[in-house]
Design a protein around this motif. Structure first.
Motif, PDB file in Angstrom:
ATOM      1  N   GLU A 237       0.698  -1.196   0.054  1.00 25.77           N
ATOM      2  CA  GLU A 237       0.093  -0.064  -0.015  1.00 25.77           C
ATOM      3  C   GLU A 237       0.721   1.291   0.187  1.00 25.77           C
ATOM      4  OE1 GLU A 237      -0.075  -2.245   2.518  1.00 25.77           O
ATOM      5  OE2 GLU A 237      -1.881  -3.431   1.831  1.00 25.77           O
ATOM      6  N   ILE A 238       2.080   1.061   0.057  1.00 18.11           N
ATOM      7  CA  ILE A 238       2.850   2.442   0.295  1.00 18.11           C
ATOM      8  C   ILE A 238       2.812   3.310  -1.021  1.00 18.11           C
ATOM      9  CG2 ILE A 238       5.016   1.320  -0.985  1.00 18.11           C
ATOM     10  CD1 ILE A 238       6.697   2.824   1.259  1.00 18.11           C
ATOM     11  N   ALA A 239       2.664   4.563  -0.678  1.00 14.35           N
ATOM     12  CA  ALA A 239       2.585   5.646  -1.650  1.00 14.35           C
ATOM     13  C   ALA A 239       4.201   6.319  -1.479  1.00 14.35           C
ATOM     14  CB  ALA A 239       1.438   6.600  -1.268  1.00 14.35           C
ATOM     15  N   VAL A 240       4.677   6.420  -2.600  1.00 14.14           N
ATOM     16  CA  VAL A 240       6.163   7.188  -3.010  1.00 14.14           C
ATOM     17  C   VAL A 240       5.948   8.085  -3.563  1.00 14.14           C
ATOM     18  CG1 VAL A 240       8.492   6.684  -3.507  1.00 14.14           C
ATOM     19  CG2 VAL A 240       7.143   4.762  -2.695  1.00 14.14           C
ATOM     20  N   ARG A 241       6.444   9.279  -2.979  1.00 15.33           N
ATOM     21  CA  ARG A 241       6.580  10.607  -3.572  1.00 15.33           C
ATOM     22  C   ARG A 241       8.057  10.844  -3.596  1.00 15.33           C
ATOM     23  NH1 ARG A 241       6.271  16.186  -4.145  1.00 15.33           N
ATOM     24  NH2 ARG A 241       4.249  16.575  -4.800  1.00 15.33           N
ATOM     25  N   SER A 242       8.443  11.606  -4.760  1.00 21.20           N
ATOM     26  CA  SER A 242       9.665  12.018  -4.895  1.00 21.20           C
ATOM     27  C   SER A 242       9.787  13.491  -5.751  1.00 21.20           C
ATOM     28  CB  SER A 242      10.621  11.002  -5.788  1.00 21.20           C
ATOM     29  OG  SER A 242      11.979  11.524  -5.731  1.00 21.20           O
ATOM     30  N   THR A 243      10.841  13.869  -5.838  1.00 24.03           N
ATOM     31  CA  THR A 243      11.085  15.224  -6.568  1.00 24.03           C
ATOM     32  C   THR A 243      12.431  15.177  -7.493  1.00 24.03           C
ATOM     33  OG1 THR A 243      12.354  16.268  -4.697  1.00 24.03           O
ATOM     34  CG2 THR A 243      10.213  16.870  -4.761  1.00 24.03           C
ATOM     35  N   PHE A 244      12.459  15.821  -8.435  1.00 25.84           N
ATOM     36  CA  PHE A 244      13.562  15.667  -9.743  1.00 25.84           C
ATOM     37  C   PHE A 244      13.717  17.088 -10.039  1.00 25.84           C
ATOM     38  CE2 PHE A 244      11.348  11.854  -9.557  1.00 25.84           C
ATOM     39  CZ  PHE A 244      11.957  10.593  -9.485  1.00 25.84           C
ATOM     40  N   ILE A 245      14.890  17.097 -10.636  1.00 24.95           N
ATOM     41  CA  ILE A 245      15.404  18.294 -11.371  1.00 24.95           C
ATOM     42  C   ILE A 245      15.989  18.110 -12.891  1.00 24.95           C
ATOM     43  CG2 ILE A 245      17.309  20.253 -11.336  1.00 24.95           C
ATOM     44  CD1 ILE A 245      17.540  19.749  -8.199  1.00 24.95           C
ATOM     45  N   VAL A 246      15.348  18.914 -13.674  1.00 24.19           N
ATOM     46  CA  VAL A 246      15.694  18.468 -15.173  1.00 24.19           C
ATOM     47  C   VAL A 246      16.441  19.744 -15.468  1.00 24.19           C
ATOM     48  CG1 VAL A 246      13.681  17.128 -15.654  1.00 24.19           C
ATOM     49  CG2 VAL A 246      13.624  19.609 -15.875  1.00 24.19           C
ATOM     50  N   GLY A 247      17.266  19.747 -16.318  1.00 26.28           N
ATOM     51  CA  GLY A 247      18.112  20.746 -17.027  1.00 26.28           C
ATOM     52  C   GLY A 247      19.264  21.220 -16.040  1.00 26.28           C
TER      53      GLY A 247
ATOM     54  N   ALA B  45      22.489  30.605  -4.754  1.00 29.89           N
ATOM     55  CA  ALA B  45      23.528  31.156  -4.284  1.00 29.89           C
ATOM     56  C   ALA B  45      24.674  30.514  -3.460  1.00 29.89           C
ATOM     57  CB  ALA B  45      23.331  32.543  -3.570  1.00 29.89           C
ATOM     58  N   GLY B  46      25.857  30.400  -4.014  1.00 30.94           N
ATOM     59  CA  GLY B  46      27.069  29.795  -3.356  1.00 30.94           C
ATOM     60  C   GLY B  46      26.884  28.103  -3.624  1.00 30.94           C
ATOM     61  N   ALA B  47      26.080  27.746  -4.481  1.00 29.95           N
ATOM     62  CA  ALA B  47      26.053  26.124  -4.889  1.00 29.95           C
ATOM     63  C   ALA B  47      27.331  25.997  -5.843  1.00 29.95           C
ATOM     64  CB  ALA B  47      24.692  26.060  -5.553  1.00 29.95           C
ATOM     65  N   ALA B  48      27.796  24.930  -5.486  1.00 31.38           N
ATOM     66  CA  ALA B  48      28.954  24.343  -6.475  1.00 31.38           C
ATOM     67  C   ALA B  48      28.594  24.364  -7.844  1.00 31.38           C
ATOM     68  CB  ALA B  48      29.630  23.206  -5.931  1.00 31.38           C
ATOM     69  N   ALA B  49      27.380  24.002  -7.996  1.00 33.87           N
ATOM     70  CA  ALA B  49      26.760  23.603  -9.622  1.00 33.87           C
ATOM     71  C   ALA B  49      26.733  24.819 -10.387  1.00 33.87           C
ATOM     72  CB  ALA B  49      25.330  23.001  -9.561  1.00 33.87           C
ATOM     73  N   ASN B  50      26.821  26.279  -9.658  1.00 33.47           N
ATOM     74  CA  ASN B  50      26.970  27.363 -10.512  1.00 33.47           C
ATOM     75  C   ASN B  50      28.225  27.420 -11.393  1.00 33.47           C
ATOM     76  OD1 ASN B  50      24.486  28.046  -9.154  1.00 33.47           O
ATOM     77  ND2 ASN B  50      25.551  29.252  -7.686  1.00 33.47           N
ATOM     78  N   ALA B  51      29.262  26.588 -11.034  1.00 32.72           N
ATOM     79  CA  ALA B  51      30.499  26.755 -11.877  1.00 32.72           C
ATOM     80  C   ALA B  51      30.493  25.635 -12.994  1.00 32.72           C
ATOM     81  CB  ALA B  51      31.547  26.812 -10.728  1.00 32.72           C
ATOM     82  N   LEU B  52      29.426  24.573 -13.045  1.00 23.06           N
ATOM     83  CA  LEU B  52      29.619  23.716 -14.033  1.00 23.06           C
ATOM     84  C   LEU B  52      29.320  24.443 -15.614  1.00 23.06           C
ATOM     85  CD1 LEU B  52      27.463  20.937 -12.025  1.00 23.06           C
ATOM     86  CD2 LEU B  52      30.263  21.097 -12.466  1.00 23.06           C
ATOM     87  N   PRO B  53      30.123  23.708 -16.336  1.00 22.70           N
ATOM     88  CA  PRO B  53      29.791  24.123 -17.596  1.00 22.70           C
ATOM     89  C   PRO B  53      28.693  23.665 -18.500  1.00 22.70           C
ATOM     90  CG  PRO B  53      31.421  22.366 -17.743  1.00 22.70           C
ATOM     91  CD  PRO B  53      31.149  22.698 -16.241  1.00 22.70           C
ATOM     92  N   ASP B  54      28.440  24.183 -19.771  1.00 23.63           N
ATOM     93  CA  ASP B  54      27.165  23.656 -20.546  1.00 23.63           C
ATOM     94  C   ASP B  54      25.843  23.860 -19.833  1.00 23.63           C
ATOM     95  OD1 ASP B  54      29.265  22.769 -22.500  1.00 23.63           O
ATOM     96  OD2 ASP B  54      29.481  20.858 -21.174  1.00 23.63           O
ATOM     97  N   ALA B  55      25.591  25.025 -19.527  1.00 23.02           N
ATOM     98  CA  ALA B  55      24.314  25.286 -18.908  1.00 23.02           C
ATOM     99  C   ALA B  55      23.168  24.939 -19.963  1.00 23.02           C
ATOM    100  CB  ALA B  55      24.112  26.931 -18.380  1.00 23.02           C
ATOM    101  N   VAL B  56      22.108  24.506 -19.567  1.00 18.03           N
ATOM    102  CA  VAL B  56      21.088  24.191 -20.328  1.00 18.03           C
ATOM    103  C   VAL B  56      20.104  25.388 -20.732  1.00 18.03           C
ATOM    104  CG1 VAL B  56      19.012  22.642 -20.557  1.00 18.03           C
ATOM    105  CG2 VAL B  56      20.935  21.881 -19.562  1.00 18.03           C
ATOM    106  N   PRO B  57      19.783  26.020 -21.656  1.00 16.71           N
ATOM    107  CA  PRO B  57      19.063  27.045 -22.028  1.00 16.71           C
ATOM    108  C   PRO B  57      17.593  27.056 -21.419  1.00 16.71           C
ATOM    109  CG  PRO B  57      19.886  26.428 -24.063  1.00 16.71           C
ATOM    110  CD  PRO B  57      20.254  24.958 -23.188  1.00 16.71           C
ATOM    111  N   GLU B  58      17.058  28.114 -20.950  1.00 16.03           N
ATOM    112  CA  GLU B  58      15.849  28.126 -20.235  1.00 16.03           C
ATOM    113  C   GLU B  58      15.001  27.621 -20.944  1.00 16.03           C
ATOM    114  OE1 GLU B  58      15.329  29.118 -17.067  1.00 16.03           O
ATOM    115  OE2 GLU B  58      17.506  29.542 -16.958  1.00 16.03           O
ATOM    116  N   GLU B  59      14.614  27.797 -22.243  1.00 19.91           N
ATOM    117  CA  GLU B  59      13.653  27.274 -23.009  1.00 19.91           C
ATOM    118  C   GLU B  59      13.595  25.760 -22.920  1.00 19.91           C
ATOM    119  OE1 GLU B  59      11.831  27.483 -27.568  1.00 19.91           O
ATOM    120  OE2 GLU B  59      13.431  28.783 -27.149  1.00 19.91           O
TER     121      GLU B  59
END
Length: 225
Positions: free
Chosen positions: A88-98, A131-145
């Motif tokens: 009966e377990i209901a599993v919820r999760s969150t994901f990040i795309v881009g 602010a302050g996240a190490a991911a900010n310095a990663l290359p190849d940012a995905v375009p907003e669109e």
């Protein structure tokens, strides 16, 4: 107490909360192994069979960039084990795309994982710098669109999964906690982030038995049993 293993502390805390006779849901549980000893408590009715675990992604390279020590295969195995213990377990999760550097192939791998995992409740966010996240310095940012397009595609897949899962509840009678006359939540519905159960009647703060007559991608509709 602080010197005791995390798994032991979590299990003891859940047992203590379960003894109070109130609805208890586990949110944002991490690391995953600490959950294993808690699922039997859900199967035994000690706490609600609801689990919010932030999986974040499925691709191994992206998870490593996120500093998440997990893999899609391990998660799927763990989900199968949890469901075998507590169907009966209901599993919820969150994901990040881009996430910076995420390719179309890696995103499609995430969609494939979503189809296999068949999660009950899912949230998805397009990556944005913090602010302050190490991911900010990663290359190849995905375009907003592209980020928004991937988020929309992700949610379309999940809506189909959610619709099938909720349709399977039609004809069943659920215990519902009434938030206001005509609206409440089952054990699988956390306040403000999940769906609701809608029906006629009920008194706020009380439990009601509701027989489900129809469903959509997010909510259930029924009548007092």
């Amino acid at each position: 107490w602080h010197g005791r293993p995390l798994k032991t502390r979590m299990t003891e805390l859940c047992e203590a909360l379960g003894a109070l006779g109130v609805w208890v849901r586990l949110h944002y549980v991490y690391p995953y192994p600490s959950v294993d000893d808690v699922v039997p408590l859900m199967a035994g009715g000690k706490i609600l069979p609801y689990l919010d675990v932030p999986f974040q992604h499925a691709n191994a390279r992206i998870l490593k960039l996120m500093k998440r020590p997990a893999s899609a295969e391990q998660v799927l195995e763990r989900l199968a084990r949890w469901r075998s213990i507590c169907p009966e377990i209901a599993v919820r999760s969150t994901f990040i795309v881009g996430f910076p550097g995420e390719t179309e192939r890696e995103f499609e791998e995430l969609l494939a994982f979503l189809g296999e995992a068949q999660l009950d409740r899912v949230g998805c966010f397009a990556y944005s710098p913090v602010a302050g996240a190490a991911a900010n310095a990663l290359p190849d940012a995905v375009p907003e669109e592209a980020k928004e397009e991937r988020r929309a595609r992700f949610m379309r897949v999940q809506e189909r999964i959610s619709a099938r899962k909720l349709k399977a509840k039609v004809g069943k009678t659920l215990q519902v906690l009434v938030d206001a006359p005509g609206i409440g939540r089952s054990s699988a519905d956390a306040p403000e982030i999940d769906g609701t159960v809608r029906f006629r009647g009920g008194r706020r703060g009380e439990f009601a038995r509701v027989t489900i007559e129809r469903a959509d991608a997010h909510d259930l509709y029924g009548r007092l049993a």
